[in-house]
Design a protein around this motif. Structure first.
Motif, PDB file in Angstrom:
ATOM      1  N   THR A  70      -2.164  -0.112  -1.450  1.00 29.41           N
ATOM      2  CA  THR A  70      -0.927   0.214  -2.143  1.00 29.41           C
ATOM      3  C   THR A  70       0.159  -0.731  -1.670  1.00 29.41           C
ATOM      4  OG1 THR A  70      -0.349   1.822  -0.438  1.00 29.41           O
ATOM      5  CG2 THR A  70      -1.468   2.678  -2.365  1.00 29.41           C
ATOM      6  N   THR A  71       1.245  -0.745  -2.407  1.00 29.95           N
ATOM      7  CA  THR A  71       2.372  -1.570  -1.999  1.00 29.95           C
ATOM      8  C   THR A  71       3.120  -0.865  -0.875  1.00 29.95           C
ATOM      9  OG1 THR A  71       3.893  -0.552  -3.568  1.00 29.95           O
ATOM     10  CG2 THR A  71       2.612  -2.448  -4.352  1.00 29.95           C
ATOM     11  N   SER A  72       3.945  -1.609  -0.192  1.00 28.56           N
ATOM     12  CA  SER A  72       4.689  -1.008   0.917  1.00 28.56           C
ATOM     13  C   SER A  72       5.656   0.065   0.417  1.00 28.56           C
ATOM     14  CB  SER A  72       5.442  -2.074   1.706  1.00 28.56           C
ATOM     15  OG  SER A  72       6.399  -2.712   0.884  1.00 28.56           O
ATOM     16  N   GLY A  73       6.195  -0.116  -0.790  1.00 31.25           N
ATOM     17  CA  GLY A  73       7.085   0.891  -1.371  1.00 31.25           C
ATOM     18  C   GLY A  73       6.354   2.196  -1.647  1.00 31.25           C
ATOM     19  N   GLU A  74       5.121   2.088  -2.137  1.00 28.99           N
ATOM     20  CA  GLU A  74       4.325   3.288  -2.398  1.00 28.99           C
ATOM     21  C   GLU A  74       3.965   3.990  -1.099  1.00 28.99           C
ATOM     22  OE1 GLU A  74       1.199   1.474  -4.564  1.00 28.99           O
ATOM     23  OE2 GLU A  74       2.075   1.917  -6.510  1.00 28.99           O
ATOM     24  N   LYS A  75       3.641   3.234  -0.065  1.00 35.15           N
ATOM     25  CA  LYS A  75       3.329   3.839   1.226  1.00 35.15           C
ATOM     26  C   LYS A  75       4.547   4.568   1.787  1.00 35.15           C
ATOM     27  CE  LYS A  75      -0.375   0.769   2.611  1.00 35.15           C
ATOM     28  NZ  LYS A  75      -0.876  -0.194   3.583  1.00 35.15           N
ATOM     29  N   TYR A  99       7.429   9.708   2.886  1.00 35.38           N
ATOM     30  CA  TYR A  99       8.536  10.644   2.703  1.00 35.38           C
ATOM     31  C   TYR A  99       8.053  11.944   2.082  1.00 35.38           C
ATOM     32  CZ  TYR A  99      11.949   6.998   3.763  1.00 35.38           C
ATOM     33  OH  TYR A  99      12.677   6.030   4.390  1.00 35.38           O
ATOM     34  N   TYR A 100       7.153  11.848   1.103  1.00 39.51           N
ATOM     35  CA  TYR A 100       6.609  13.045   0.457  1.00 39.51           C
ATOM     36  C   TYR A 100       5.827  13.884   1.463  1.00 39.51           C
ATOM     37  CZ  TYR A 100       3.483  15.925  -2.285  1.00 39.51           C
ATOM     38  OH  TYR A 100       2.777  16.975  -2.780  1.00 39.51           O
ATOM     39  N   ALA A 127       6.470  17.697   2.831  1.00 42.88           N
ATOM     40  CA  ALA A 127       5.477  18.760   2.608  1.00 42.88           C
ATOM     41  C   ALA A 127       5.142  19.488   3.892  1.00 42.88           C
ATOM     42  CB  ALA A 127       4.207  18.171   1.992  1.00 42.88           C
ATOM     43  N   ILE A 128       5.295  18.827   5.012  1.00 43.90           N
ATOM     44  CA  ILE A 128       5.013  19.470   6.299  1.00 43.90           C
ATOM     45  C   ILE A 128       6.138  20.404   6.582  1.00 43.90           C
ATOM     46  CG2 ILE A 128       4.777  19.133   8.789  1.00 43.90           C
ATOM     47  CD1 ILE A 128       3.510  16.475   8.236  1.00 43.90           C
TER      48      ILE A 128
END
Length: 44
Positions: free
Chosen positions: A28-33, A38-39, A43-44
């Motif tokens: 994946t791209t660094s932006g997607e990672k 963050y997501y 969620a935690i």
């Protein structure tokens, strides 16, 4: 919440470990990672 925080039960620990592994394996791209991180932290 910090990324290193993992809840105490087995399912939460396992899902966090699997998510970390998948994030490293899937190309994946660094932006997607960053967005996934963050997501996951939310969620935690």
């Amino acid at each position: 919440m910090p990324r290193s925080r993992v809840n105490g039960n087995f399912i939460d620990k396992t899902s966090s470990i699997v998510a970390n592994i998948l994030l490293r394996i899937i190309s994946t791209t660094s932006g997607e990672k960053k967005a996934f991180t963050y997501y996951r932290d939310g969620a935690i």
